[in-house]
Design a protein around this motif. Structure first.
Motif, PDB file in Angstrom:
ATOM      1  N   GLY A 101     -11.651  -2.510  -3.425  1.00  0.00           N
ATOM      2  CA  GLY A 101     -11.144  -1.661  -4.465  1.00  0.00           C
ATOM      3  C   GLY A 101     -12.214  -0.550  -5.302  1.00  0.00           C
ATOM      4  O   GLY A 101     -12.494  -0.666  -5.828  1.00  0.00           O
ATOM      5  N   SER A 102     -13.139  -0.167  -4.670  1.00  0.00           N
ATOM      6  CA  SER A 102     -14.320   0.580  -4.696  1.00  0.00           C
ATOM      7  C   SER A 102     -13.315   2.391  -5.651  1.00  0.00           C
ATOM      8  O   SER A 102     -12.467   2.218  -5.378  1.00  0.00           O
ATOM      9  CB  SER A 102     -15.191   1.463  -4.128  1.00  0.00           C
ATOM     10  OG  SER A 102     -16.089   0.091  -3.676  1.00  0.00           O
ATOM     11  N   ASN A 119       0.713  -1.372  -0.288  1.00  0.00           N
ATOM     12  CA  ASN A 119      -0.032  -0.046  -0.263  1.00  0.00           C
ATOM     13  C   ASN A 119       0.666   1.037   0.098  1.00  0.00           C
ATOM     14  O   ASN A 119       1.852   1.862   1.070  1.00  0.00           O
ATOM     15  CB  ASN A 119      -0.619  -0.052   1.283  1.00  0.00           C
ATOM     16  CG  ASN A 119      -1.981   1.094   1.231  1.00  0.00           C
ATOM     17  OD1 ASN A 119      -1.379   1.975   0.828  1.00  0.00           O
ATOM     18  ND2 ASN A 119      -3.488   0.701   1.921  1.00  0.00           N
ATOM     19  N   LEU A 120       0.795   2.285  -0.678  1.00  0.00           N
ATOM     20  CA  LEU A 120       1.562   3.719  -1.495  1.00  0.00           C
ATOM     21  C   LEU A 120       1.656   3.767   0.499  1.00  0.00           C
ATOM     22  O   LEU A 120       2.863   5.076   0.603  1.00  0.00           O
ATOM     23  CB  LEU A 120       0.936   3.866  -2.270  1.00  0.00           C
ATOM     24  CG  LEU A 120       1.869   5.388  -2.577  1.00  0.00           C
ATOM     25  CD1 LEU A 120       3.145   5.511  -3.037  1.00  0.00           C
ATOM     26  CD2 LEU A 120       1.131   6.106  -3.740  1.00  0.00           C
ATOM     27  N   TYR A 121       0.173   4.402   1.061  1.00  0.00           N
ATOM     28  CA  TYR A 121       0.521   4.811   2.172  1.00  0.00           C
ATOM     29  C   TYR A 121       1.282   4.484   2.903  1.00  0.00           C
ATOM     30  O   TYR A 121       1.996   5.975   3.629  1.00  0.00           O
ATOM     31  CB  TYR A 121      -0.748   5.122   3.030  1.00  0.00           C
ATOM     32  CG  TYR A 121      -0.634   6.080   3.884  1.00  0.00           C
ATOM     33  CD1 TYR A 121      -1.049   7.707   3.479  1.00  0.00           C
ATOM     34  CD2 TYR A 121      -0.070   5.677   4.859  1.00  0.00           C
ATOM     35  CE1 TYR A 121      -0.767   8.217   4.840  1.00  0.00           C
ATOM     36  CE2 TYR A 121      -0.757   6.595   6.501  1.00  0.00           C
ATOM     37  CZ  TYR A 121      -1.092   7.437   5.669  1.00  0.00           C
ATOM     38  OH  TYR A 121      -0.859   8.638   7.074  1.00  0.00           O
ATOM     39  N   THR A 122       1.864   3.438   3.242  1.00  0.00           N
ATOM     40  CA  THR A 122       2.931   2.691   4.269  1.00  0.00           C
ATOM     41  C   THR A 122       3.697   2.922   4.020  1.00  0.00           C
ATOM     42  O   THR A 122       4.970   3.923   5.288  1.00  0.00           O
ATOM     43  CB  THR A 122       2.362   1.059   4.108  1.00  0.00           C
ATOM     44  OG1 THR A 122       0.885   0.743   3.902  1.00  0.00           O
ATOM     45  CG2 THR A 122       2.969   0.353   4.929  1.00  0.00           C
ATOM     46  N   ALA A 123       4.757   3.432   1.973  1.00  0.00           N
ATOM     47  CA  ALA A 123       5.281   4.114   1.761  1.00  0.00           C
ATOM     48  C   ALA A 123       5.464   5.084   2.952  1.00  0.00           C
ATOM     49  O   ALA A 123       6.789   5.757   2.935  1.00  0.00           O
ATOM     50  CB  ALA A 123       6.253   3.729   0.871  1.00  0.00           C
ATOM     51  N   GLY A 158      -7.155   0.870   0.586  1.00  0.00           N
ATOM     52  CA  GLY A 158      -7.370   0.522  -0.074  1.00  0.00           C
ATOM     53  C   GLY A 158      -8.555   0.163  -1.212  1.00  0.00           C
ATOM     54  O   GLY A 158      -8.472  -0.242  -2.436  1.00  0.00           O
ATOM     55  N   HIS A 159      -8.733   1.714  -1.896  1.00  0.00           N
ATOM     56  CA  HIS A 159      -9.280   1.717  -2.635  1.00  0.00           C
ATOM     57  C   HIS A 159      -8.606   3.110  -3.793  1.00  0.00           C
ATOM     58  O   HIS A 159      -7.204   2.803  -3.651  1.00  0.00           O
ATOM     59  CB  HIS A 159     -10.585   2.217  -2.078  1.00  0.00           C
ATOM     60  CG  HIS A 159     -11.962   2.042  -1.224  1.00  0.00           C
ATOM     61  ND1 HIS A 159     -12.026   1.067  -1.466  1.00  0.00           N
ATOM     62  CD2 HIS A 159     -12.318   2.333  -0.103  1.00  0.00           C
ATOM     63  CE1 HIS A 159     -12.953   0.226  -0.875  1.00  0.00           C
ATOM     64  NE2 HIS A 159     -12.997   1.611   0.255  1.00  0.00           N
TER      65      HIS A 159
END
Length: 521
Positions: free
Chosen positions: A59-60, A5-9, A83-84
């Protein structure tokens, strides 16, 4: 599933001191506002928890058409966390366009400006969207009201590198817009390369003056700052005086060429004003060589021009420091977009797909971890836009025409759809525009192809004068005849007060073609 997940990075790159200022901005009434790194984390967690409470399908799509604000940035981060897939929409889009995007993407959630709730909600509910929220640029709206009831901690939803993070609709100048599907891996890989290639430092401060419904402002600028733990000076809209006033407290500025032209018209832009700046980056549209040179003379800084697309994020860049892959070249060359970025494959091919020799003009194709997954619900179009070489490698056809010189510098000559075939000869508009733009009194030019009974197609030039200049179209055509082959000479030359542009400053040649298509009928 491993966590990509990009946010984690992005979150891992936040500084140790979460109480430090992450975003500095101004309220509508002029009051200074400061958001700490802790604010970004906790407020985006509340919105992510709100999204989680809606029990949306995995994944909406979250479609967003709101004015620029830090809260809109928080919504983007919350969408990643949850996660959307984030679907930013240009604030200039009207009902017909929104109807198409909502119908095509089928978002589970639509967020719009409070003033547009009436007509946007009607379109969304008709299309089957379950949830419509509002978000104002003054920290108001139902999204924030609802999010306030949720907790301020949130564990990012596990995502694979190939999972969808965003859909960006292309401008659709040749038919209906296509939704480019960008993954968590696409966005992170590009952000990491740019951080390294552009020499980001711990003390960098970014002036963010771009819209955030586009690759440049949303991904390139925001990811660069967050992944570097850098403060942003956040301007809700571009104001040349405000940008110049912010420069002594900043180090990096990213803009489209139009912004640089407007900054050059600001008397306060001096070498003293830019004394702490280390990097000016330009992209999204071609930078005139005149602007490049004038900026150098005025500020002592050389603009770094780069090239990218909605489908690929950034592909090439002029060097920040010496590039060891190209013999230690560190020159930022005006009129070029630099070298292919590390990890990006770039080749120039003929119409049959065969690679062309160095220096020859042809179609640009690219490959790499930044290249998108495909077009949303358009498998045939996706297949059409990729080619496979003899080694089984897939290349994306950018639609751009250009050349690579012996030193590796890439120059964009134009879009393949802008190519004019006149009497069987290929005419590249950027070449002719370059000659016209060098003429006294010319601010800018656009060459378009229009139907012609004898030649099939001919060039027509539309030119804007510099303030106070008097231009004569026939005289310009006459001058070109001494410089260029006859088949390249525009058949007509019009003087206009301005050229039509889209939100990112690109000249909309499709509108000019439509306007002049009957000229020789």
């Amino acid at each position: 599933m491993s966590q990509h997940n990009l946010y984690t990075a992005l979150r891992a790159a936040f500084p140790d001191d979460l109480d430090a200022v992450a975003v500095e901005t101004t309220a509508a009434d002029g009051t200074p506002l400061h958001y700490t790194w802790s604010d970004l984390d906790r407020a985006s967690a509340r919105i992510a928890n709100l999204l989680a409470s809606l029990d949306l399908p995995d994944g909406s799509r979250i479609a967003v058409q709101v004015e620029k604000s830090v809260e809109a940035l928080l919504l983007y981060l919350a969408t990643l966390r949850a996660g959307h897939a984030f679907l930013p929409l240009n604030t200039a889009y009207q009902s017909g366009e929104i109807e198409y995007f909502v119908g095509n993407a089928e978002p589970a959630v639509v967020v719009c400006s409070p003033a547009n709730f009436g007509w946007v909600s009607k379109i969304a509910f008709t299309a089957g969207t379950q949830h419509v929220f509002t978000l104002g640029d003054d920290r108001t709206g139902t999204l924030l009201e609802r999010a306030a009831h949720h907790g301020d901690t949130h564990l990012p939803v596990p995502r694979a590198a190939d999972d969808l993070a965003a859909i960006l609709y292309t401008s659709g100048t040749t038919g209906r817009s296509k939704g480019a599907m960008l993954t968590h891996g696409n966005l992170l890989s590009n952000a990491q390369v740019l951080k390294e290639y552009w020499g980001f430092r711990p003390d960098d401060v970014l002036i963010h003056a771009l819209p955030i419904f586009h690759v440049h402002g949303l991904f390139v600028a925001i990811h660069a700052a967050l992944l570097n733990g850098s403060k942003m000076i956040w301007l809700a809209r571009f104001d040349p005086r405000a940008v110049v006033a912010a420069m002594p407290r900043a180090t990096v500025f990213m803009g489209v060429p139009t912004l640089y032209v407007r900054l050059l018209a600001e008397p306060g832009l001096t070498r003293e004003a830019v004394r702490n700046m280390r990097l000016f980056i330009a992209g999204s549209a071609p930078l005139l060589i005149e602007t490049f040179r004038e900026w150098q003379q005025r500020t002592g800084h050389t603009i770094l021009e780069r090239y990218g697309m909605s489908e690929t994020i950034m592909l090439t860049s002029n060097p920040y420091t010496a590039d060891p892959r190209h013999g230690g070249q560190d020159e930022r060359r005006g009129g070029t977009v630099g070298f292919a970025l590390p990890g990006v494959g770039l080749r120039v091919v003929d119409d049959a797909g065969a690679p062309l020799p160095v220096g020859e003009i042809g179609n640009i194709q690219v490959r790499g971890p930044n290249v998108f997954k495909g077009y949303w619900r358009m498998p045939e179009k996706t297949q059409e836009e990729f080619s496979t070489d003899a080694d089984g490698l897939r290349w994306f056809k950018t639609g751009d025409v250009g050349r690579v010189d012996e030193r590796g510098y890439v120059s964009i000559v134009g879009r393949s759809k802008d190519l004019i075939i006149s009497g069987g000869y290929n005419v590249y508009p950027a070449e002719i525009e370059g000659y016209i733009n060098e003429m006294p009194g010319v601010a800018e030019s656009a060459l378009i192809g229009v139907p012609h009974p004898d030649f099939g197609e001919v060039g027509v030039a539309v030119i804007t004068p510099k303030p106070g200049a008097q231009l004569d179209g026939d005289a310009i055509v006459g001058r070109l005849k001494s410089q260029l082959a006859n088949f390249k000479i525009p058949k007509r030359c019009f003087i206009a007060p301005e050229l039509p542009r889209n939100a990112m400053g690109k000249v909309q040649k499709n509108l000019l073609r439509e306007q002049h298509k009957g000229l020789f009928a």
